[in-house]
Write an enzyme that holds these catalytic residues in place. Structure first.
Site, mmCIF file in Angstrom:
data_model
loop_
_atom_site.group_PDB
_atom_site.id
_atom_site.type_symbol
_atom_site.label_atom_id
_atom_site.label_comp_id
_atom_site.label_asym_id
_atom_site.label_seq_id
_atom_site.Cartn_x
_atom_site.Cartn_y
_atom_site.Cartn_z
ATOM 1 N N ASP A 78 2.689 8.842 -1.554
ATOM 2 C CA ASP A 78 2.402 9.407 -2.866
ATOM 3 C C ASP A 78 1.423 10.575 -2.787
ATOM 4 O O ASP A 78 1.508 11.526 -3.575
ATOM 5 C CB ASP A 78 1.827 8.324 -3.794
ATOM 6 N N CYS A 119 2.467 1.087 1.914
ATOM 7 C CA CYS A 119 2.002 2.023 0.898
ATOM 8 C C CYS A 119 2.696 1.832 -0.444
ATOM 9 O O CYS A 119 3.487 0.925 -0.627
ATOM 10 C CB CYS A 119 2.089 3.454 1.427
ATOM 11 N N ASP A 120 2.401 2.719 -1.365
ATOM 12 C CA ASP A 120 2.493 2.470 -2.802
ATOM 13 C C ASP A 120 3.751 1.778 -3.309
ATOM 14 O O ASP A 120 3.681 0.759 -3.983
ATOM 15 C CB ASP A 120 2.301 3.778 -3.561
ATOM 16 N N LYS A 121 4.935 2.326 -3.083
ATOM 17 C CA LYS A 121 6.139 1.741 -3.672
ATOM 18 C C LYS A 121 6.873 0.844 -2.692
ATOM 19 O O LYS A 121 7.737 0.062 -3.089
ATOM 20 C CB LYS A 121 7.097 2.847 -4.162
ATOM 21 N N CYS A 191 -4.705 4.513 2.254
ATOM 22 C CA CYS A 191 -5.947 5.201 1.883
ATOM 23 C C CYS A 191 -7.019 4.221 1.425
ATOM 24 O O CYS A 191 -6.752 3.291 0.669
ATOM 25 C CB CYS A 191 -5.663 6.257 0.820
ATOM 26 N N GLU A 442 2.879 10.080 -10.778
ATOM 27 C CA GLU A 442 1.422 9.920 -10.747
ATOM 28 C C GLU A 442 0.791 11.292 -10.921
ATOM 29 O O GLU A 442 1.323 12.284 -10.430
ATOM 30 C CB GLU A 442 0.972 9.335 -9.402
ATOM 31 N N SER A 468 -2.720 7.697 -10.424
ATOM 32 C CA SER A 468 -2.981 7.119 -9.118
ATOM 33 C C SER A 468 -4.028 6.029 -9.245
ATOM 34 O O SER A 468 -4.868 6.047 -10.150
ATOM 35 C CB SER A 468 -3.477 8.209 -8.172
#
Length: 553
Positions: A78, A119-121, A191, A442, A468
């Site tokens: 992202d 990570c995100d998704k 992150c 985001e 985010s």
């Protein structure tokens, strides 16, 4: 065993022949076959090392008497996709990841599956697949990145995003920004703050689908590899006991996860992903449930971007189960939920504790009396909206300002960079929802620039898109219904008064009903921004952010 469907009996001789062609021995074929969904790639810092994690998982499976068979999935970073067309594809990738894992597990009837995201998704996409498939499953992530260091202070990716705003506002030189960007992200991992990836990895522990430590053991620690080997061993136990995701991720487990989320002030995106995961198992998680839990759970762990701590600090302080242990002092955790360890939450909590009360506050001395997220409703968001309450200065908990309306993230970001946003402005960014974006981008760039220019304590930013996990300030996302569906946010005009009250949890467009009716009648649905390919199909199928942006039945 489920895998007998593709390997047992005379009629499966051709199938066994094909496995032999790949080098599998007859003994390997006879053992429990475990799928390993590895999302490693060379495009995401959190995934750059996942081949090593996946190898450790496979080692653990073999040690426990199983045969691992690895396959891959896609993944989007992202941070790198931010602030350009790429971000339109990030949320949509969640459904593709879920579908691709389902395809592999149906085409190859694995006895169990180990999911390796970071990570995100990718994390929620794989958890959705586990819930949908409902075969024995366990998730082991790649772990969080360490914080960077600059002049003796901890920094992270959000420091760089906000540095862009500081340069624009004359508060930082470009040379200083260059120094910051080179040290803020020191190596592999998701992150380092409590952004979306780390929020979801931590919640995998609270849900019971990830082992203790899954959310907090740093990516570069050897303990991460040991955890991956243990996950490989545990999946064989789950297969033998036939413990499946819907046995683990129950409504009570989701309530535990939301409780922990409120206690550590996680990303607002958890209100998008947890309902989507639950939906795959026929469980409904309305926004009202998040709000109900937030009202009774104190905020006891203050992580970046709202606070000073990073995931490595939480790991050393006692991790997710340390938080849960503290929450049990007010009976906020259901101890009877089963986990992929094979034990109940209560049994695991007997060995948990808090090593640093600076990081995990005592429950009777919280940072805030109420949880990290709040659901706001009102005439601007009849179906709800989300704000990360603990990231908002208390001076902004009651806000009234004039709307400045933008039809895209790019237009808003340009105006902020050029100094066209002032104290008291309510910045509206619309047509960025799941359908209108499409993909519900985001918007870390405009929020970070706003913060970098020192406007995050005097302005509001409101969108039908999302923010985010690294966002702070009065940033309200997930406004539902979205503009593309004819929600009230589509009818806001420059100069309209917007009223926000985080105490009453309301968000109001102060426009006369007759005037609003005229605007609604004159409104025309805009042309789709993407007219071909996957995201054009996605826009036709996706539902509101208030339902987790899942596909229509």
């Amino acid at each position: 065993m489920r895998s007998d469907r593709m390997k047992k009996g005379v009629e499966k001789a051709p199938h066994r022949s094909l496995f032999s062609a790949m080098g599998y021995t007859s003994q390997e074929i006879e053992r429990p076959i475990i799928g390993v969904a590895n999302s490693a790639n060379e495009l995401i810092p959190g995934h750059i090392h996942l081949d090593r994690v996946s190898q450790a998982v496979k080692d653990g499976i073999r040690m426990a008497g199983g045969t691992p068979m690895e396959f891959s999935t896609i993944g989007v970073c992202d941070g790198i996709a931010m602030n350009h067309e790429g971000m339109k594809y990030s949320l949509g990738s969640r459904e593709l990841i879920c579908d691709s894992v389902e395809v592999m597990a149906k085409a190859y009837p694995f006895d169990g599956i180990v999911l390796v995201p970071n990570c995100d998704k990718i994390i929620p996409g794989m958890m959705m697949a586990a819930m949908r498939l409902n075969i024995p499953a366990i998730m082991v992530s790649g772990g969080p990145m360490l914080a960077g260091r600059l002049k003796g202070k901890a920094v992270d990716l959000i420091s760089v995003f906000e540095g862009v705003g500081k340069v624009a506002g004359g508060l930082m030189t470009e040379d200083e920004l260059c120094m910051l960007e080179e040290c803020a992200c020191p190596g592999a991992g998701s992150c380092s703050g409590m952004f979306t990836a780390n929020s979801m990895n931590c919640l995998s522990e609270a849900l019971g689908i990830g082992l203790p430590g899954n959310g907090t053991i740093p990516a570069v620690h050897a303990a991460r590899i040991r955890l991956a080997k243990l996950a490989g061993q545990k999946i064989i136990e789950l297969v033998k006991k036939d413990i499946k995701p819907r046995d683990v991720m129950t409504l009570d487990a989701f309530k535990n996860a939301i409780t922990v989320d409120m206690a550590f002030g996680g990303s607002s995106n958890t209100a998008l992903h947890l309902p989507a995961i639950a939906n795959e198992g026929g469980i409904r998680l309305p926004l009202a449930l998040f709000d109900e839990i937030s009202e009774k759970v104190p905020h006891i762990c203050n992580m970046s971007p709202a606070g000073p701590h990073h995931l490595e600090d939480l790991f050393e302080a006692g991790g997710v189960y340390g938080i849960m242990k503290e929450l049990t002092k007010k009976n906020l955790i259901n101890k009877k939920c089963i986990t992929v360890t094979g034990s109940k939450v209560g049994d695991i909590l007997k060995g948990a504790g808090v090593a640093d009360h600076e990081v995990i506050h005592r429950i009777d001395a919280p940072y805030h009396e109420k949880g990290g997220l709040a659901v706001l409703t009102g005439s601007l968001a009849p179906q709800g909206s989300i704000v990360k309450r603990i990231g908002v200065a208390e001076s902004l908990w009651r806000f009234e300002g004039k709307a400045k309306v933008f039809e895209s993230e790019e237009d808003a970001g340009k105006a902020i960079m050029e100094g066209k946003i002032w104290a008291g402005d309510a910045v509206i960014i619309r047509y960025e929802g799941p359908k209108g974006g499409p993909g519900m981008r985001e918007m870390l760039t405009p929020t970070s620039i706003l913060a970098g220019r020192g406007l995050d304590t005097v302005c509001a930013l409101i969108t039908d898109g999302r923010f985010s996990g690294g966002t702070r300030g009065l940033c309200i996302g997930h406004v539902s219904p979205e503009a593309a569906e004819g929600g009230p946010i589509a009818f806001v005009k420059n100069g309209d008064i917007i009223e926000i009250d985080l105490v009453k949890k309301s968000i109001r467009l102060r426009v006369d009903k007759n005037e609003l009716a005229k605007r609604r009648k004159a409104w025309r649905r805009p042309e789709p921004k993407i007219k071909e390919g996957y995201m054009a199909r996605y826009a036709k199928l996706v539902t509101s952010a208030a339902t987790g942006a899942v596909f229509k039945e």
